[in-house]
Design a protein around this motif. Structure first.
Motif: not given
Length: 484
Positions: A45, A268, A271-272, A274, A276-279, A312, A316, A406
């Motif tokens: 991460d 948002p 990404m909750e 665990n 997606f890491d990114m949008v 966010y 996020h 993060q």
């Protein structure tokens, strides 16, 4: 008896050689796998904090439009601070309902020469586990992944979970994998909000009520992770797929490997837990376009920043971009949309919270809308922006004041006397400080900023810039500073 002994000995020798050969092949495969995996550290991460992501359009990147041609330039990506390589879809493209730029299907074009030009959309896939022969072989792709890993770059594949092309094997073998109308006919994707078709008639809509289809989709994704050693996925129109599929799929992917997941979405909630890491940072992107075109003033940037901080969570991650394949082909080049502020807003995308994206050709000052359904080629005659991205990438990689993962650096707007013309903010972390100051208009401006002291002007060879209290700074149109 002697003959039997000789025959038995020969047979034993043959079996022994065969077993040794199989063992050797297994060992070689194991060694090859270890070489690929050991050439780059497992994704963690904290690596997202200072990463730059690059979108590779293999078809248009070179005259050859091949994996091999792109692979040669991977070391250049590392120079720009790239740590994640997003490769646009590499899979075979459907030959049925293959679309052209004017919306016609290739099979409906009478002129054979014109018909041959139509290569179709990367996003109309006929097989999730093969590669498009247009780009080369699977072995060529493996060399791309290996070269990226040797340059400390992770590879994520563009995954298209919402639909397939019309000649995908599932169409014939598993029509129940697809959404059907009241007549039992497979349909193209529909907008869930309106119930109307999106107009993507070159693809067939997948039915996520079918659990067997979900299992096969996950198995195909796992193939690329386990057998081809890729490091994650950028998921096309991820919000059109039920969230509970991602809740089902992503944990299974991460059981195999800690993958990086990018959603073409902005919600948002993706990404909750665990997922997606990114949008996508669509709001920031549109804001930059409107400011550059004079539709909004610089004040809109801070207003949007406050809105995003409420929308966010701190952990996020948003992808910042001035272009991508959709924006370039359909909305216009960066010069069309950002006027004289191409470099100014590129610098903003690197210094603002989040992860910056470079789209193929931006490093070569690309000023053309790449054709989407046909072969086109990025010109590499000039590369002013390459040196810009190289400096920005180095700063992003090395200065924790630009951390955007993060555990991001803080963001603080700076008061200035020309808030409608000037964007000014400060990023801070662990005693490090970076200041972004930009005139985002096509007119000269004099501005007083709430700063005082001697600063290194990073993009101007670290020359000292002295700012005194109550002193006005003259800034040319689109002029910007990154101060250390």
């Amino acid at each position: 008896m002697k003959k039997y002994f000789i025959l038995a000995s020969a047979l034993a020798l043959f079996i022994s050689c065969k077993d040794n050969k199989q063992a050797t092949s297994t060992e070689e495969a194991s060694v090859a796998t270890e070489e690929v995996q050991d050439s780059i550290a497992p994704f963690q991460d904290e690596m997202m904090e200072n990463a730059v992501i690059y979108e590779a359009n293999i078809r248009q990147y070179s005259p050859e439009g091949s994996f091999e041609a792109f692979t040669k330039d991977i070391p250049k990506l590392k120079e720009m601070g790239v740590k994640i390589l997003w490769v646009m879809p590499i899979y075979p493209i459907s030959q049925v309902k293959k679309k052209s730029a004017d919306g016609k299907f290739a099979e409906d074009i009478e002129d054979p020469k014109e018909r041959e030009k139509i290569l179709g959309s990367y996003y109309a896939i006929s097989d999730y586990t093969e590669v498009n022969p247009e780009f080369g072989t699977k072995e060529d792709f493996r060399k791309l992944v290996k070269t990226a890993h040797e340059n400390d770059i992770y590879v994520i594949l563009d995954w298209v979970p919402n639909h397939t092309g019309w000649d995908h094997v599932w169409i014939e073998e598993h029509p129940d994998y697809y959404t059907q109308n009241e007549n039992g006919e497979i349909i193209d994707p529909i907008n869930p909000e309106t119930g109307e078709a999106w107009g993507w008639d070159d693809v067939a809509d997948l039915n996520y009520d079918n659990q067997e289809m979900r299992k096969e989709m996950i198995a195909d994704m796992l193939y690329w992770i386990k057998d081809e050693h890729i490091d994650g996925f950028r998921c096309d129109v991820a919000s059109n797929v039920p969230t509970d599929f991602w809740e089902q799929a992503i944990p299974q992917l991460r059981e195999e490997k800690n993958v990086f997941m990018l959603a073409e979405a902005w919600q948002p909630e993706l990404m909750e837990n665990n997922l997606f890491d990114m949008v996508y940072g669509w709001d920031f992107h549109h804001e930059m376009n409107k400011i550059a075109q004079g539709e909004l003033t610089a004040e809109a940037w801070e207003e949007k920043m406050q809105e995003m901080q409420e929308k966010y969570k701190t952990e996020h991650i948003l992808m910042n971009f001035t272009s991508n394949h959709d924006e370039n082909s359909w909305s216009g080049t960066v010069k069309e949309r950002l006027n004289g502020g191409v470099e100014t807003f590129a610098a903003l995308s690197f210094t603002a919270p989040g992860m910056p994206l470079i789209y193929s050709g931006q490093e070569y000052d690309m000023d053309k809308r790449l054709r989407f359904f046909e072969k086109d080629t990025i010109s590499k005659e000039t590369n002013h922006m390459f040196s810009v991205y190289k400096k920005l990438g180095q700063l992003k990689n090395e200065n924790v004041a630009l951390n955007g993962g993060q555990q991001p650096a803080s963001y603080e707007p700076l008061e200035n006397s020309a808030p409608k013309q000037v964007i000014a903010f400060k990023r801070m972390k662990d005693g490090n400080e970076i200041i972004y100051l930009a005139n985002v208009t096509n007119k000269e401006v004099e501005v007083e900023v709430n700063l005082e002291g001697d600063f290194q002007d990073y993009m101007n060879n670290n020359k000292t810039l002295t700012i005194k209290k109550n002193q006005k700074i003259k800034m040319l149109p689109w002029e910007y500073h990154i101060l250390k």
